[in-house]
Design a protein around this motif. Structure first.
Motif, short mmCIF file in Angstrom:
data_model
loop_
_atom_site.label_atom_id
_atom_site.label_comp_id
_atom_site.label_asym_id
_atom_site.label_seq_id
_atom_site.Cartn_x
_atom_site.Cartn_y
_atom_site.Cartn_z
N ASN A 73 11.27 8.25 82.88
CA ASN A 73 10.12 8.87 83.22
C ASN A 73 9.68 8.81 84.64
N SER A 74 8.97 9.48 85.58
CA SER A 74 8.49 9.53 87.19
C SER A 74 8.17 7.48 87.58
N ASP A 75 7.07 7.55 86.68
CA ASP A 75 6.73 6.22 86.69
C ASP A 75 7.70 5.17 86.87
N THR A 446 11.39 20.66 93.81
CA THR A 446 10.53 20.34 92.57
C THR A 446 9.64 21.03 92.72
N SER A 450 6.78 14.82 89.79
CA SER A 450 7.20 13.47 88.81
C SER A 450 8.50 13.79 88.67
N MET A 451 8.89 15.18 88.61
CA MET A 451 10.48 15.13 88.86
C MET A 451 11.45 15.33 89.87
N ASN A 453 10.68 12.24 91.67
CA ASN A 453 11.29 11.12 91.34
C ASN A 453 12.27 11.02 90.62
N ILE A 454 11.89 11.83 89.53
CA ILE A 454 14.03 11.56 88.09
C ILE A 454 15.08 11.78 89.11
N TYR A 479 3.74 10.75 98.72
CA TYR A 479 4.38 12.01 98.48
C TYR A 479 4.01 12.45 100.19
N SER A 503 5.94 19.70 83.72
CA SER A 503 5.99 20.04 85.36
C SER A 503 4.87 22.04 85.26
#
Length: 553
Positions: A73-75, A446, A450-451, A453-454, A479, A503
């Motif tokens: 996931n993002s984190d 995106t 979050s997405m 980062n992935i 960011y 998201s």
């Protein structure tokens, strides 16, 4: 000093005692025993270590089963990316700076596994092993406070607790932080029992290590303060407190010092400003709705009920555990930003309190008689029937945790997602598709960061989140915003747009805005990731969770 009688003798209890003194009752043991007695002694000697090994094996199994079913996931992508950048991995250095928001202890521990290539399973395995170490630490804590039986039951509860299992399957700071927090609590218990300055200093140093894993764990210092303020029987001279505070400060100081030496002194301040002005991301009832169920409703009920029915035995031990629980609960309940894993430090003391209650469960005499009749066990002693009832209750509580934990580790294809509760379906696959099917240097838009980062972790493509605010007070300073995405698309500086359902579920406004841009710039679907879902009739249907569009001016 009080004296109680146990099956093996009289046990002296001191409120701050460091030892338990056994006085044999009755006649001394004979020089030799029958073979059966020797075998029984052998069994008793190895039963507890064997049970602990079995609990640790169960804990490890739940934390590694299908560990690779979902991507980061993002984190997870951020922390793993930091570890890879720290190790000098060229795949991640352009996208993930070494210094972001949190201290670097955990990322440093991970970095040897991230030197080359794409890594995700190895990072999760490290966290899983640390999660098992936490199970063992909970056993030490429970045994030190209430005896070996409570320690074993507490270890069993934390081993199968969905809250701890889910978080320690992810590359997050919270799992390792809880290990060090539990060891801090253990050192504090040893100090109270021994009144030795060495254990007080060790507790301070270990709290510094806990904060160096995740700086928000400083709230646990409030639990220590509350315990000392509420327990006047514990000796706490000023000099001793200064000695304990010094190693905590020295250990944690490595974080700001390393940032200053690297020329990133503004990073921590910018992140603090952003945290102070962030908007709430969940309602005030978020923790009440999610955390008790994740810890196990029966576990929470046992911990609370035990405080009531064992109130006659109340001591500094319960004050310490409740203070340790209250500190993060109160702070993060009042803090506007809420996360699923933020209350994990409370899991260990809750498990110990629940184990204490379950091993001392009051069993009515009538229930014992009914049990002896039901199993045709008329010659059994009442104490045997009581132990049987308690063991059955412990088994039921354990099963109530094991079933949801097993379901959680087997839900790879799930269209629902809660931040901090697991990986993101389709994210890893979408990133890998971009890495294999788009030109190097392609830029991706995106829906949110979050997405992004992935995509950057698995796709190695520069990504920007549409929902990132241009206002510095409203965005994570890590960011970069796009104040005018139209301009970027019009000049062909963005070549791909990624929509994801997770998201979109959090922000319908930005989802609609992204779709407007896709239509305006001739978006064409080039790849879609699906998970299994159900329609209105209950039939299984594929549900799109990630859609990649190619756009052009």
């Amino acid at each position: 000093m009080s004296v109680t009688r146990s099956p093996v003798g009289e046990v002296e209890h001191d409120r701050c005692a460091t030892t338990v003194v056994l006085h044999p009752v009755g006649q001394p043991e004979p020089a030799s025993r029958p073979d059966g007695a020797g075998q029984e002694r052998w069994w008793r000697r190895w039963a507890a270590p064997g049970a602990l090994v079995a609990i640790a094996a169960l804990a490890l199994f739940l934390r590694v089963w299908q560990l690779d079913a979902l991507g980061f996931n993002s984190d997870e992508a951020v922390y793993a990316g930091q570890a890879a950048s720290l190790a000098g991995n060229p795949n991640y250095s352009p996208f993930f700076p070494v210094f972001r928001a949190h201290p670097m202890l955990f990322q440093t521990l991970l970095s040897p596994f991230f030197r080359t290539g794409e890594v995700d399973v190895a990072g999760r395995l490290v966290v899983a092993v640390l999660g098992v170490a936490t199970v063992l630490a909970v056993h030490l804590l429970g045994a030190r406070l209430y005896g070996r039986r409570v320690g074993l039951v507490a270890a069993l509860l934390i081993a199968v607790m969905p809250y701890h299992v889910v978080v320690t399957r992810q590359v997050l700071l919270d799992g390792p932080m809880v290990l060090f927090a539990t060891l801090t609590l253990y050192c504090l218990v040893r100090f109270v029992q021994a009144q030795q300055v060495l254990w007080y200093v060790a507790a301070g140093a270990m709290l510094g290590v806990t904060m160096l894993t995740k700086e928000t764990s400083i709230v646990l210092a409030g639990g220590v303060y509350a315990f000392l303020a509420l327990t006047p029987t514990v000796r706490r001279p000023v000099r001793m407190s200064v000695l304990a505070l010094a190693p905590m400060v020295v250990v944690f100081a490595t974080h700001p010092v390393s940032q200053a030496l690297a020329g990133r002194t503004e990073t921590g301040r910018s992140y603090l400003v952003w945290q102070l002005f962030r908007r709430p991301n969940h309602s005030m009832g978020f923790y009440v709705e999610t955390v008790p169920a994740a810890m196990g409703l029966l576990v929470v009920a046992a911990a609370v009920a035990g405080l009531w029915w064992l109130r006659g035995r109340r001591s500094w031990r319960e004050t310490l555990l409740v203070s340790w629980i209250a500190a993060p609960v109160v702070f993060f309940q009042l803090w506007p930003v809420k996360g699923f894993q933020y209350l994990l430090p409370a899991a260990a003391p809750v498990a110990v309190l629940a184990a204490r209650a379950l091993t001392a469960l009051p069993v009515p005499e009538r229930m014992g008689r009914l049990l002896r009749r039901a199993v045709r066990w008329p010659d059994a002693r009442p104490s045997t029937a009581v132990r049987t009832v308690r063991a059955a209750v412990i088994a039921v509580v354990t099963l109530s945790l094991l079933v949801p934990s097993w379901n959680a580790v087997n839900r790879a294809n799930n269209a629902t997602f809660l931040a901090g509760s697991g990986g993101v379906p389709g994210g890893r696959e979408a990133g890998r598709w971009l890495a294999a099917n788009t030109p190097e240097g392609s830029v991706v838009l995106t829906l949110g960061p979050s997405m992004a980062n992935i995509i950057q972790y698995y796709g190695h493509r520069r990504s920007y989140g549409l929902s990132v605010s241009p206002n510095p007070l409203r965005r994570n300073p890590s960011y970069a915003p796009l104040p005018n995405p139209d301009w970027w698309l019009r000049h062909n500086d963005l070549q791909y747009v990624v929509w994801d359902s997770f998201s979109a579920g959090r922000s319908a406004f930005f989802s609609e805005r992204l779709m407007v841009l896709i239509r305006r710039y001739h978006g064409r679907v080039v790849h879609t990731e699906y998970v299994d879902g159900t329609d209105s009739t209950g039939a299984r249907v594929p549900v799109p969770v990630v859609i990649i569009y190619e756009v052009r001016p």
